[in-house]
Design a protein around this motif. Sequence first.
Motif, short mmCIF file in Angstrom:
data_model
loop_
_atom_site.label_atom_id
_atom_site.label_comp_id
_atom_site.label_asym_id
_atom_site.label_seq_id
_atom_site.Cartn_x
_atom_site.Cartn_y
_atom_site.Cartn_z
N MET A 1 66.24 58.30 41.53
CA MET A 1 67.29 58.30 42.55
C MET A 1 66.76 57.77 43.88
N GLY A 2 65.54 58.19 44.24
CA GLY A 2 64.97 57.77 45.52
C GLY A 2 64.69 56.29 45.60
N ARG A 3 64.65 55.61 44.45
CA ARG A 3 64.39 54.17 44.47
C ARG A 3 65.67 53.35 44.62
N LYS A 4 66.80 53.99 44.48
CA LYS A 4 68.06 53.25 44.45
C LYS A 4 68.88 53.38 45.73
N VAL A 5 68.59 54.37 46.56
CA VAL A 5 69.40 54.61 47.74
C VAL A 5 68.55 54.37 48.99
N HIS A 6 69.23 54.34 50.13
CA HIS A 6 68.53 54.14 51.40
C HIS A 6 67.64 55.35 51.68
N PRO A 7 66.35 55.15 51.98
CA PRO A 7 65.45 56.29 52.16
C PRO A 7 65.85 57.24 53.28
N ILE A 8 66.50 56.72 54.33
CA ILE A 8 66.92 57.58 55.43
C ILE A 8 68.23 58.29 55.08
N GLY A 9 69.18 57.56 54.51
CA GLY A 9 70.43 58.17 54.09
C GLY A 9 70.22 59.23 53.02
N PHE A 10 69.21 59.06 52.19
CA PHE A 10 68.88 60.02 51.13
C PHE A 10 68.46 61.36 51.71
N ARG A 11 67.91 61.35 52.95
CA ARG A 11 67.36 62.56 53.57
C ARG A 11 68.19 63.07 54.74
N LEU A 12 69.37 62.48 54.97
CA LEU A 12 70.22 62.91 56.07
C LEU A 12 70.65 64.36 55.87
N GLY A 13 70.57 65.14 56.94
CA GLY A 13 70.96 66.53 56.86
C GLY A 13 69.88 67.43 56.31
N ILE A 14 68.76 66.87 55.87
CA ILE A 14 67.66 67.66 55.34
C ILE A 14 66.48 67.61 56.30
N ILE A 15 65.89 66.42 56.47
CA ILE A 15 64.83 66.27 57.48
C ILE A 15 65.17 65.15 58.46
N LYS A 16 66.22 64.39 58.19
CA LYS A 16 66.64 63.30 59.08
C LYS A 16 67.95 63.67 59.77
N ASP A 17 68.11 63.19 61.00
CA ASP A 17 69.33 63.45 61.75
C ASP A 17 70.12 62.15 61.88
N TRP A 18 71.42 62.28 62.18
CA TRP A 18 72.28 61.12 62.33
C TRP A 18 71.99 60.41 63.66
N GLU A 19 72.20 59.10 63.69
CA GLU A 19 72.01 58.35 64.93
C GLU A 19 73.24 58.40 65.81
N ALA A 20 74.35 58.87 65.30
CA ALA A 20 75.57 59.06 66.09
C ALA A 20 76.08 60.46 65.82
N ARG A 21 76.29 61.24 66.89
CA ARG A 21 76.71 62.63 66.75
C ARG A 21 77.96 62.85 67.59
N TRP A 22 79.10 62.91 66.93
CA TRP A 22 80.37 63.16 67.62
C TRP A 22 81.45 63.49 66.61
N TYR A 23 82.53 64.08 67.12
CA TYR A 23 83.72 64.34 66.33
C TYR A 23 84.87 63.54 66.94
N ALA A 24 85.62 62.86 66.10
CA ALA A 24 86.71 62.02 66.58
C ALA A 24 88.04 62.73 66.42
N PRO A 25 88.92 62.59 67.39
CA PRO A 25 90.28 63.14 67.21
C PRO A 25 91.01 62.39 66.10
N LYS A 26 92.09 62.95 65.67
CA LYS A 26 92.83 62.38 64.54
C LYS A 26 93.29 60.95 64.86
N GLY A 27 92.97 60.03 63.95
CA GLY A 27 93.38 58.64 64.11
C GLY A 27 92.45 57.80 64.95
N LYS A 28 91.32 58.39 65.45
CA LYS A 28 90.41 57.64 66.33
C LYS A 28 89.04 57.38 65.68
N TYR A 29 88.86 57.86 64.47
CA TYR A 29 87.54 57.74 63.86
C TYR A 29 87.11 56.28 63.68
N ALA A 30 87.96 55.46 63.08
CA ALA A 30 87.61 54.06 62.82
C ALA A 30 87.34 53.31 64.12
#
Length: 225
Positions: A1-30
């Motif tokens: 599995m670790g050979r097929k996915v992005h190494p950072i995305g594979f560890r997000l929420g475990i030892i890696k943090d997101w580069e963007a941290r926010w919550y969007a109101p309804k209809g504003k996410y995109a």
Amino acid sequence: MGRKVHPIGFRLGIIKDWEARWYAPKGKYAQQLQQDFTIRKLVYSQAPKAGIARVDIDRSPSSVTVTIWTAKPGILIGRKGAQVKVLRHSLEALTGSKVKLEVEEITQPDLEAKLVAENIADQMERRISHSRAMKRAVTQAMRQGAQGIKIISSGRLGGSEMSRRESAREGRVPSQTLRADIDFARAEALTTFGRIGVKVWIYKGEKMPEAVEVPEVTEDVYVSE
């Protein structure tokens, strides 16, 4: 599995943090997601030689905080902070809200995968041998304290008629260990023979996930008489 996915995305929420941290109101996410892409593109275009490795974005209802991790803060800040002021005004015009700009210095650029990949790609564009550039990057990373590094270059290396793939590796780079702190990045070299891709994995050692504090639950004990 670790050979097929992005190494950072594979560890997000475990030892890696997101580069963007926010919550969007309804209809504003995109809209806000596309705005994040535009913010990063603007930062990289206004300071292409500042050695920028990462741009973090934090949003609040009234402001946007942009943190730039760079190996050359002097180039990004400019004389008496002139360059930062121009960049801040551009970001405020783009987002339409108040922007707080923070600059963080990277003390070990040889351990940042993005900077290593861009350095190798830049050397290839200046007609330096790809094998020499890769070996030099491996040596410098291991000298700075990396526990492992892997570099793969693919394309018409050295101007060959057929594209091929070459790699350089030293130490160990565990792909499937979630606690392994691995930095990964891609870069492209635009040479006269065509586009050459560079991928870099840097293993910095094991990093344990942060312990989540669980609140104590007090239960009422009923004793039957």
